[in-house]
Enzyme design. Structure first.
Site, mmCIF file in Angstrom:
data_model
loop_
_atom_site.group_PDB
_atom_site.id
_atom_site.type_symbol
_atom_site.label_atom_id
_atom_site.label_comp_id
_atom_site.label_asym_id
_atom_site.label_seq_id
_atom_site.Cartn_x
_atom_site.Cartn_y
_atom_site.Cartn_z
ATOM 1 N N GLU A 121 0.841 -1.209 0.000
ATOM 2 C CA GLU A 121 0.000 0.000 0.000
ATOM 3 C C GLU A 121 0.868 1.248 0.000
ATOM 4 O O GLU A 121 2.075 1.168 0.234
ATOM 5 C CB GLU A 121 -0.943 -0.021 1.214
ATOM 6 C CG GLU A 121 -0.241 -0.186 2.529
ATOM 7 C CD GLU A 121 -1.159 -0.736 3.622
ATOM 8 O OE1 GLU A 121 -2.071 -1.516 3.312
ATOM 9 O OE2 GLU A 121 -0.952 -0.386 4.786
ATOM 10 N N LYS A 123 2.619 4.673 1.249
ATOM 11 C CA LYS A 123 3.027 5.199 2.558
ATOM 12 C C LYS A 123 2.605 6.664 2.610
ATOM 13 O O LYS A 123 3.200 7.515 1.946
ATOM 14 C CB LYS A 123 4.534 5.063 2.748
ATOM 15 C CG LYS A 123 4.973 5.497 4.136
ATOM 16 C CD LYS A 123 6.428 5.171 4.387
ATOM 17 C CE LYS A 123 6.825 5.428 5.824
ATOM 18 N NZ LYS A 123 6.622 6.807 6.260
ATOM 19 N N ARG A 144 0.709 9.795 17.723
ATOM 20 C CA ARG A 144 1.620 8.709 18.030
ATOM 21 C C ARG A 144 2.510 9.050 19.233
ATOM 22 O O ARG A 144 2.803 8.196 20.053
ATOM 23 C CB ARG A 144 2.481 8.437 16.792
ATOM 24 C CG ARG A 144 3.548 7.408 16.987
ATOM 25 C CD ARG A 144 4.190 7.072 15.654
ATOM 26 N NE ARG A 144 5.201 6.062 15.824
ATOM 27 C CZ ARG A 144 6.474 6.323 16.055
ATOM 28 N NH1 ARG A 144 6.885 7.569 16.136
ATOM 29 N NH2 ARG A 144 7.339 5.348 16.209
ATOM 30 N N LYS A 298 3.763 -5.394 3.611
ATOM 31 C CA LYS A 298 3.484 -6.129 4.847
ATOM 32 C C LYS A 298 3.251 -7.584 4.490
ATOM 33 O O LYS A 298 2.494 -7.873 3.553
ATOM 34 C CB LYS A 298 2.224 -5.574 5.515
ATOM 35 C CG LYS A 298 2.361 -4.101 5.896
ATOM 36 C CD LYS A 298 1.045 -3.476 6.314
ATOM 37 C CE LYS A 298 1.270 -1.998 6.630
ATOM 38 N NZ LYS A 298 0.042 -1.256 6.879
ATOM 39 N N CYS A 416 12.657 41.982 -25.244
ATOM 40 C CA CYS A 416 13.064 40.584 -25.347
ATOM 41 C C CYS A 416 14.588 40.456 -25.220
ATOM 42 O O CYS A 416 15.322 41.161 -25.913
ATOM 43 C CB CYS A 416 12.602 40.018 -26.695
ATOM 44 S SG CYS A 416 13.223 38.367 -27.017
HETATM 45 S S1 IVH Z 1 2.080 0.479 9.064
HETATM 46 C C1 IVH Z 1 4.065 -1.285 12.932
HETATM 47 N N1 IVH Z 1 1.222 1.496 6.838
HETATM 48 O O1 IVH Z 1 4.784 5.386 8.506
HETATM 49 C C2 IVH Z 1 4.085 -0.086 12.090
HETATM 50 N N2 IVH Z 1 2.422 2.904 8.319
HETATM 51 O O2 IVH Z 1 7.562 4.673 9.854
HETATM 52 C C3 IVH Z 1 2.739 0.181 11.521
HETATM 53 N N3 IVH Z 1 2.651 5.188 7.526
HETATM 54 O O3 IVH Z 1 4.376 6.058 11.854
HETATM 55 C C4 IVH Z 1 2.780 1.168 10.475
HETATM 56 N N4 IVH Z 1 1.519 4.939 5.664
HETATM 57 O O4 IVH Z 1 2.516 6.842 10.373
HETATM 58 C C5 IVH Z 1 1.887 1.728 7.978
HETATM 59 N N5 IVH Z 1 0.346 2.278 4.835
HETATM 60 C C6 IVH Z 1 1.014 2.502 5.972
HETATM 61 C C7 IVH Z 1 1.541 3.757 6.283
HETATM 62 C C8 IVH Z 1 2.268 3.911 7.467
HETATM 63 C C9 IVH Z 1 2.189 5.790 6.420
HETATM 64 C C10 IVH Z 1 3.475 5.863 8.541
HETATM 65 C C11 IVH Z 1 2.988 5.620 9.938
HETATM 66 C C12 IVH Z 1 4.187 5.249 10.745
HETATM 67 C C13 IVH Z 1 5.318 5.440 9.803
HETATM 68 C C14 IVH Z 1 6.263 4.291 9.992
#
Ligand code: IVH
Length: 693
Positions: A121, A123, A144, A298, A416
């Site tokens: 997915e 990020k 967080r 993942k 120009c």
């Molecule tokens: S999974 C166990 N999925 O990236 C970790 N994180 O460096 C679970 N983030 O603080 C995170 N998109 O804020 C996950 N599709 C995504 C994400 C994502 C952005 C951010 C998240 C986290 C950071 C990790």
């Protein structure tokens, strides 16, 4: 006035119905992008609910849609201890890093050479948050923080319309923590910055900063005024519900509970699948409605995730594959102007070289004077440079705090830089133009290249370098001069061997036998692409008739509108242009007679045939699909522009599609393009391509 009497059952029922309906409409509008009622109708329901709650304050609950407008300002945020820590992800930057990650997972699972199934997915480039639902009702939201303890920003999160305040009835589990990212969509960010300009207030540097600043307001009414959104990507603690057995199923489950989730998610096999996903999202990145800074992989099966476990503060089963940073700060050293074929003056930023978006950038387009004013750019400023995907680098914003005392404002030259002719800006136009026409060497070079290209009269071997030399040596002024070149003049040019000179003369000679449409197109009349040139030729049959046609007569031609008709008329009203045409005819540039065909030009015959040049031309013969909303023009206009450049515009994406142009809020067509690996252009890229014409 609040009534003391207990609320009758029908009020209670109506209230519940209104809450349910409003949340459903909210979901359709903010999550699905499919509004189900008009704004007026929504307001009516909302005010009915508001009125009932005022009459019966005892019935007001925290999950009511009326609670999304923000409440009393806080003195400080509460501390919230996460039931399950919010961890971070390890980063990968190269193919090698990904191969290592996959190998570690396979070893950890004892899989040998068998491929792992991964859920992939985007990020999101925003802020991680955790949402707590108790029996289906949103009760607490937190940032967080340090991963163990975050800040309680519940009131602020309630103002985000895409976050459900209450889950559907069948999802009333005892406890559910949803993890995801708060961010600001690009179009909302642009609108917010437009508002900041109007209010004379500071611009936000990027959507991430704007989202972070907005979420951390102690006054939730301020947050409510900021257009934030949310995407879920996981869960924390759960009680009283059976959780699916894979990450991909979990995402579907969250989606069914009305949480927004990324559309661009995929289940892939092994390292090849990961690589492919990275490529596809990389291509679509610039056209996505929000910023991402990479993709996340993942291991899909939760039992496998559990086996792999965690190392320090990050999971072993997931990794972030980062894209090269799209933004960097540098110094604006100066602003030059460039002159295009039609005299358009484009200011260009000269930058202290900086590595961004995977390359070193030292120039960036500033589009026009208006843009410089809007961004309040001054020479000497420290600026944020952005290069998203293959988009031409641009200066996103200025960091005002770093402005030196001796910064200089840009002044559009009045003459120009290439030919000293006046630069003018017509009323209502944003583009300033050099009035020099073919006297201007910059325009002359572009005009000659246009005339000589394969799709025009086709002079093989006459490229940039040669045109530059010929114009700079003052040997060629107009296309007609090309036909007067002799071997001596050519051999005098640097790096021109006799053989190449002879070959060039032969192809110049060959170009004399052309067709009327190619010749017309080659003249470089503004707005005249190959298709219009063909239509004009068929309608009038000969060049003189076109040169002498009135605007009214031109308007009779298929697909010729007022702008195009005016442009043709203006071109031939210019004695200099008529003179060039006469000289070309005198040099024996000829074409076979054209059969007059009135009415709609037949598509079959007009369809451009593929050739080597067409492959290089981003428009000619290519199939485009438009999706989403473009800001600079309507869809119809975009279609007209594309068709004028001999492109085809189709309604659906297939393997045969060459480009998808994705405007704001692009939907399933963009997804399909990503799926099929079709090139995607965002609006800026599309405009940049058009601007080259
Ligand atoms: S999974 C166990 N999925 O990236 C970790 N994180 O460096 C679970 N983030 O603080 C995170 N998109 O804020 C996950 N599709 C995504 C994400 C994502 C952005 C951010 C998240 C986290 C950071 C990790």
């Amino acid at each position: 006035m609040a009534s003391d009497a207990a609320a009758p059952e029908q009020v209670i029922n109506r209230l519940a119905q209104l809450k349910r309906e409003l949340e459903q409409h909210n979901h359709s509008y903010y999550v699905l992008d499919l509004p189900t009622i008009t704004d007026g109708e929504w307001d009516r329901l909302f005010h009915e609910l508001l009125a009932l709650e005022m009459q019966h304050p005892e019935l007001l609950t925290q999950d009511s849609p009326t609670q999304r407008v923000g409440g009393k300002p806080l003195d400080a945020f509460d501390e919230v201890t996460h039931r399950v820590p919010m961890l971070s992800l390890g980063n990968a930057f190269s193919d090698g890093d990904i191969e290592n990650f996959d190998r570690r997972c396979r070893e950890g699972l004892d899989l040998g050479d068998a491929e792992i199934e991964y859920a992939c997915e985007p990020k999101f480039d925003g802020l991680a948050i955790s949402l707590t639902y108790v029996r289906g009702v949103f009760v607490q939201g937190a940032t967080r923080g340090d991963g163990a303890v975050g800040e309680g920003v519940t009131e602020n999160l309630k103002t985000i319309r895409s976050i459900p305040l209450v889950l559907p009835e069948q999802c009333r589990q005892a406890l559910l923590e949803v993890r995801g990212e708060v961010l600001m969509l690009r179009r909302d960010f642009d609108k917010l910055n437009d508002r900041q300009v109007a209010k004379n207030e500071k611009l936000f540097v990027n959507p991430r900063n704007a989202a972070a600043g907005s979420l951390r307001q102690l006054d939730s009414k301020l947050t409510a005024a900021r257009p934030l959104t949310f995407f879920a990507y996981g869960i924390g603690a759960v009680e009283g519900a059976a959780v699916p057995s894979t990450h991909s199923a979990l995402m579907d489950w969250l989606e069914s509970m009305r949480f927004p989730v990324a559309r661009q998610r995929s289940i892939v096999q092994g390292v090849a699948g990961l690589r492919d996903f990275y490529q596809r999202i990389g291509q679509a990145r610039a056209a996505l409605p929000y910023d991402i800074d990479g993709v996340v992989y993942k291991v899909n099966r939760f039992d496998q995730q559990q086996t792999l476990g965690f190392v320090s503060r990050a999971p072993r089963f997931a990794i972030a594959h980062k894209f090269p940073a799209e933004e960097a700060t540098t110094v604006l050293l100066g602003i030059d102007v460039q002159v295009g074929r039609t005299g358009a003056i484009t200011p260009v930023a000269r930058l202290q070289p900086v590595f961004v978006g995977g390359t070193t950038v030292s120039n960036a387009t500033l589009h026009n004077e208006e843009e410089i004013r809007r961004k309040d750019l001054r020479i000497g400023d420290t600026v944020v440079v952005r290069r998203a995907g293959d988009v031409i680098p641009e200066v996103a914003t200025v960091i005002i705090e770093k402005r030196p005392a001796n910064s200089l404002a840009f002044v559009m030259p009045t003459r120009c830089p290439e030919c000293d002719s006046a630069i003018v800006k017509l009323e209502g136009e944003v583009i300033a133009r050099c009035t020099g026409g073919l006297i201007c060497p910059a325009q002359r070079k572009q005009a000659l290249l246009h005339y000589a290209q394969r799709r025009a009269v086709d002079i093989e071997g006459l490229g940039d370098k040669l045109v530059e030399q010929l114009v700079d040596a003052d040997v060629v002024h107009t296309p007609a001069d090309l036909y007067r070149l002799g071997i001596t003049a050519l051999s005098n040019l640097e790096r021109m061997a006799e053989k190449s000179a002879t070959n060039l003369l032969a192809s110049i000679e060959k170009s004399k036998r052309t067709t009327l449409p190619k010749f017309l197109f080659g003249l470089g009349i503004r707005q005249i692409g190959e298709t219009t040139a063909k239509d004009l030729a068929k309608h009038f049959g000969n060049l003189d008739a076109i040169m002498d046609a009135s605007v009214e007569q031109l308007l009779e031609v298929h697909d010729v509108g007022p702008v195009v008709a005016q442009s043709i008329r203006q071109f031939f009203d210019e004695p200099h242009n008529r003179e060039v045409v006469e000289q070309l005819r005198a040099c024996k540039v000829t074409w076979p007679e054209v059969q007059i065909e009135h009415g709609r030009a037949s598509q079959g015959e007009n369809a451009p045939v593929g050739n080597a040049d067409a492959d290089l031309d981003p428009f000619n013969g290519k199939t485009f699909v438009l999706t989403g909303t473009l800001e600079a023009m309507s869809r119809d206009e975009a279609k007209d522009r594309l068709e004028a450049l001999s492109a085809k515009v189709s309604g659906s994406v297939s393997k045969k599609t060459d480009f998808v142009i994705a405007g704001a809020e692009a939907g399933s067509k963009l997804d399909r393009a990503v799926e099929l690996g079709v090139a995607v252009l965002d609006e800026a890229e599309f405009l940049a391509l058009l601007a080259q014409r």
